[in-house]
Motif scaffolding. Structure first.
Motif, mmCIF file in Angstrom:
data_model
loop_
_atom_site.group_PDB
_atom_site.id
_atom_site.type_symbol
_atom_site.label_atom_id
_atom_site.label_comp_id
_atom_site.label_asym_id
_atom_site.label_seq_id
_atom_site.Cartn_x
_atom_site.Cartn_y
_atom_site.Cartn_z
ATOM 1 N N LEU A 1 0.827 -1.209 0.000
ATOM 2 C CA LEU A 1 0.000 0.000 0.000
ATOM 3 C C LEU A 1 0.862 1.260 0.000
ATOM 4 C CD1 LEU A 1 -2.856 -1.063 2.454
ATOM 5 C CD2 LEU A 1 -3.119 -0.489 0.028
ATOM 6 N N VAL A 2 2.020 1.188 0.660
ATOM 7 C CA VAL A 2 2.962 2.314 0.631
ATOM 8 C C VAL A 2 3.457 2.552 -0.795
ATOM 9 C CG1 VAL A 2 5.225 3.122 1.412
ATOM 10 C CG2 VAL A 2 3.692 1.969 3.023
ATOM 11 N N VAL A 3 3.798 1.470 -1.507
ATOM 12 C CA VAL A 3 4.282 1.591 -2.885
ATOM 13 C C VAL A 3 3.166 2.086 -3.796
ATOM 14 C CG1 VAL A 3 5.345 0.383 -4.820
ATOM 15 C CG2 VAL A 3 5.952 -0.259 -2.479
ATOM 16 N N GLU A 4 1.956 1.572 -3.595
ATOM 17 C CA GLU A 4 0.810 2.013 -4.407
ATOM 18 C C GLU A 4 0.597 3.514 -4.247
ATOM 19 O OE1 GLU A 4 -2.655 1.327 -6.918
ATOM 20 O OE2 GLU A 4 -0.967 0.024 -6.422
ATOM 21 N N ARG A 5 0.679 4.013 -3.027
ATOM 22 C CA ARG A 5 0.526 5.466 -2.806
ATOM 23 C C ARG A 5 1.651 6.245 -3.470
ATOM 24 N NH1 ARG A 5 -1.261 3.738 2.362
ATOM 25 N NH2 ARG A 5 0.823 4.034 3.263
ATOM 26 N N GLU A 6 2.850 5.715 -3.425
ATOM 27 C CA GLU A 6 3.983 6.377 -4.088
ATOM 28 C C GLU A 6 3.736 6.480 -5.582
ATOM 29 O OE1 GLU A 6 7.820 7.845 -5.188
ATOM 30 O OE2 GLU A 6 6.683 7.922 -3.316
ATOM 31 N N ARG B 1 3.194 10.597 -7.171
ATOM 32 C CA ARG B 1 4.274 11.267 -7.896
ATOM 33 C C ARG B 1 4.760 10.397 -9.047
ATOM 34 N NH1 ARG B 1 6.099 10.143 -2.858
ATOM 35 N NH2 ARG B 1 5.873 12.318 -2.288
ATOM 36 N N ARG B 2 5.515 11.001 -9.915
ATOM 37 C CA ARG B 2 6.077 10.244 -11.046
ATOM 38 C C ARG B 2 7.040 9.197 -10.497
ATOM 39 N NH1 ARG B 2 10.234 9.971 -14.698
ATOM 40 N NH2 ARG B 2 9.623 9.612 -16.873
ATOM 41 N N SER B 3 6.638 7.980 -10.569
ATOM 42 C CA SER B 3 7.387 6.903 -9.932
ATOM 43 C C SER B 3 8.665 6.584 -10.692
ATOM 44 C CB SER B 3 6.509 5.648 -9.855
ATOM 45 O OG SER B 3 7.245 4.540 -9.468
ATOM 46 N N ILE B 4 9.669 6.098 -9.946
ATOM 47 C CA ILE B 4 10.905 5.651 -10.582
ATOM 48 C C ILE B 4 10.790 4.182 -11.012
ATOM 49 C CG2 ILE B 4 12.458 7.333 -9.520
ATOM 50 C CD1 ILE B 4 12.268 3.835 -8.101
ATOM 51 N N PHE B 5 9.615 3.571 -10.795
ATOM 52 C CA PHE B 5 9.439 2.173 -11.175
ATOM 53 C C PHE B 5 8.977 2.048 -12.632
ATOM 54 C CE2 PHE B 5 8.741 2.229 -6.511
ATOM 55 C CZ PHE B 5 9.828 1.444 -6.151
ATOM 56 N N TYR B 6 9.173 0.876 -13.194
ATOM 57 C CA TYR B 6 8.927 0.592 -14.610
ATOM 58 C C TYR B 6 7.466 0.827 -14.977
ATOM 59 C CZ TYR B 6 8.920 -2.203 -18.943
ATOM 60 O OH TYR B 6 8.804 -2.646 -20.237
ATOM 61 N N ARG B 7 7.249 1.490 -16.119
ATOM 62 C CA ARG B 7 5.897 1.775 -16.582
ATOM 63 C C ARG B 7 5.633 1.174 -17.965
ATOM 64 N NH1 ARG B 7 7.787 6.374 -14.377
ATOM 65 N NH2 ARG B 7 8.171 7.363 -16.382
ATOM 66 N N GLY B 8 6.441 0.206 -18.354
ATOM 67 C CA GLY B 8 6.214 -0.468 -19.628
ATOM 68 C C GLY B 8 6.883 0.201 -20.804
ATOM 69 N N GLU B 9 7.697 1.259 -20.561
ATOM 70 C CA GLU B 9 8.339 1.958 -21.674
ATOM 71 C C GLU B 9 9.565 1.186 -22.163
ATOM 72 O OE1 GLU B 9 7.924 5.191 -18.412
ATOM 73 O OE2 GLU B 9 8.443 3.070 -18.534
ATOM 74 N N ARG B 10 9.895 1.433 -23.430
ATOM 75 C CA ARG B 10 11.113 0.871 -23.993
ATOM 76 C C ARG B 10 11.989 1.992 -24.514
ATOM 77 N NH1 ARG B 10 8.075 -3.521 -27.280
ATOM 78 N NH2 ARG B 10 8.546 -2.147 -29.023
ATOM 79 N N LYS B 11 13.259 1.697 -24.642
ATOM 80 C CA LYS B 11 14.214 2.662 -25.177
ATOM 81 C C LYS B 11 13.821 3.035 -26.605
ATOM 82 C CE LYS B 11 19.227 3.284 -25.577
ATOM 83 N NZ LYS B 11 20.529 2.604 -25.422
ATOM 84 N N LYS B 12 13.960 4.291 -26.957
ATOM 85 C CA LYS B 12 13.596 4.760 -28.291
ATOM 86 C C LYS B 12 14.344 3.965 -29.348
ATOM 87 C CE LYS B 12 13.050 8.986 -30.986
ATOM 88 N NZ LYS B 12 13.268 10.450 -31.042
ATOM 89 N N GLY B 13 13.613 3.474 -30.337
ATOM 90 C CA GLY B 13 14.220 2.686 -31.401
ATOM 91 C C GLY B 13 14.350 1.212 -31.068
ATOM 92 N N ASP B 14 13.882 0.805 -29.912
ATOM 93 C CA ASP B 14 13.988 -0.596 -29.497
ATOM 94 C C ASP B 14 12.775 -1.361 -30.013
ATOM 95 O OD1 ASP B 14 14.552 -3.001 -28.206
ATOM 96 O OD2 ASP B 14 13.658 -2.343 -26.322
ATOM 97 N N GLU B 15 12.872 -1.820 -31.240
ATOM 98 C CA GLU B 15 11.735 -2.483 -31.873
ATOM 99 C C GLU B 15 11.467 -3.868 -31.289
ATOM 100 O OE1 GLU B 15 9.840 -0.868 -33.834
ATOM 101 O OE2 GLU B 15 11.132 0.886 -33.961
ATOM 102 N N ASP B 16 12.516 -4.547 -30.797
ATOM 103 C CA ASP B 16 12.374 -5.929 -30.330
ATOM 104 C C ASP B 16 12.117 -6.035 -28.830
ATOM 105 O OD1 ASP B 16 12.858 -6.953 -32.908
ATOM 106 O OD2 ASP B 16 15.018 -6.689 -32.625
ATOM 107 N N GLY B 17 12.088 -4.935 -28.130
ATOM 108 C CA GLY B 17 11.792 -4.976 -26.702
ATOM 109 C C GLY B 17 12.939 -5.456 -25.842
ATOM 110 N N HIS B 18 14.183 -5.352 -26.349
ATOM 111 C CA HIS B 18 15.329 -5.821 -25.572
ATOM 112 C C HIS B 18 15.767 -4.821 -24.509
ATOM 113 C CE1 HIS B 18 15.932 -9.422 -27.832
ATOM 114 N NE2 HIS B 18 16.166 -8.794 -28.961
#
Length: 336
Positions: free
Chosen positions: A240-245, A249-266
């Protein structure tokens, strides 16, 4: 309701039904980590590494250890070459139950003079790194000229990030700008990630061990039912602490983004803080499913929409599926 959230946390964004078909869903497709008692060579061909690997890594631990999972996930995510030697004082090759219960033999290794030279605390995971070593040198010797040992899972994750993917520590600091200003930004971003790693390390250890030891490593779960409930509630309180974080605010945890130009998801835009959080979330979730499927015990879970989305994003990563989800499911004996 809360129950459906907990189910999605384990199996992706699909409903889970009662009965024999409960786990016949979309399954992460990579086999779980090796479970035999000797060293295995693994070469991961991947575009993920920031630079061509020049380092051979010997890993000592076991796939059923959440701390080892963090390290194996990181190594696989980076596409590095390594060998895993199963090592433990608590579990062994004959059973997933604690050796204190079975009176069986543990994997050992940690009490050998060789291991003690690397890690005087005799804990797992421990890695031994050697730069420019030939492949035939794995597992490395602690006397190899370029070898050095490293222990504590979060220190290992930070080391590998610093060496191969600094953006995992500092975020995507764009442009050169003024050197002093850029350095200050990088230091601030690294501190944000590091403090969450340290918080997870200091706050999850007891609930983690109490839950996994009771659910998957003890023969009579009924004996530990009060301990299970307490550990589960402890996990919920912390998440619940992490959920509130994530909400505030803009979390430092992963949001499903990939590096620009990374077509294969590596190259997903992971941070070092994702490795402990993702492993803890998976452990709690699969313990919940183990209790539901094997013990017919359903523990209450609050709505955690942001953590649910976060977990589903992690499940899209092959390295996470193989070294965390599949390894933990195998430890529980869950047919997923």
């Amino acid at each position: 309701g809360g129950m459906r959230v907990a189910m999605r946390l384990s199996m992706g964004d699909r409903s889970v039904r009662r009965g024999a078909s409960a786990f016949q869903l979309w399954r992460p497709g990579t086999p779980c980590c090796c479970l035999s008692a000797h060293a295995h060579m693994r070469t991961i061909a991947s575009a993920a590494a920031a630079a061509p690997p020049t380092e051979r890594i010997a890993v000592y631990g076991r796939g059923s250890s959440s701390n080892t999972q963090k390290v194996l996930w990181m190594i696989r995510q980076l596409g590095l070459e390594y060998a895993l030697t199963l090592a433990s004082a608590r579990l062994g090759p004959g059973s997933d139950f604690l050796v204190a219960e079975t009176k069986g033999e543990p994997y050992g290794v940690i009490d050998t003079p060789f291991f003690t030279r690397i890690n005087p605390h005799r804990t797992i995971p421990t890695i031994l790194c050697g730069r420019d070593e030939p492949a035939s040198s794995l597992p490395l010797s602690s006397t190899s000229p370029s070898a050095f040992g490293l222990w504590e899972s979060h220190s290992i994750v930070r080391y590998l990030a610093r060496r191969y993917r600094p953006a995992m520590l500092t975020g995507q600091v764009q442009g050169e700008g003024r050197g002093e200003e850029n350095a200050a930004t990088a230091a601030e971003e690294e501190s944000k990630r590091s403090m969450w790693m340290d918080w997870i390390l200091s706050n999850f250890h007891s609930v983690n061990h109490d839950l996994i030891d009771s659910v998957a490593r003890t023969q009579d779960v009924a004996v530990t039912s009060r301990r299970i409930t307490s550990a589960h509630n402890g996990y919920v309180e912390r998440f619940l602490v992490v959920e509130r974080e994530m909400e505030q605010r803009r979390s430092i945890f992963y949001r499903g983004e990939r590096k620009k130009g990374d077509e294969d998801g590596h190259s997903p835009l992971l941070s070092v803080a994702d490795f402990p959080l993702g492993v803890e979330l998976n452990r709690w979730s699969l313990c919940w499913h183990n209790l539901r499927e094997k013990q017919e015990l359903e523990l209450p879970v609050p709505d955690l929409p942001l953590l649910t989305a976060y977990y589903n994003n992690l499940l899209q990563l092959p390295a996470y599926r193989a070294e965390v989800f599949d390894a933990e499911a195998a430890h529980h004996g869950l047919d997923v």
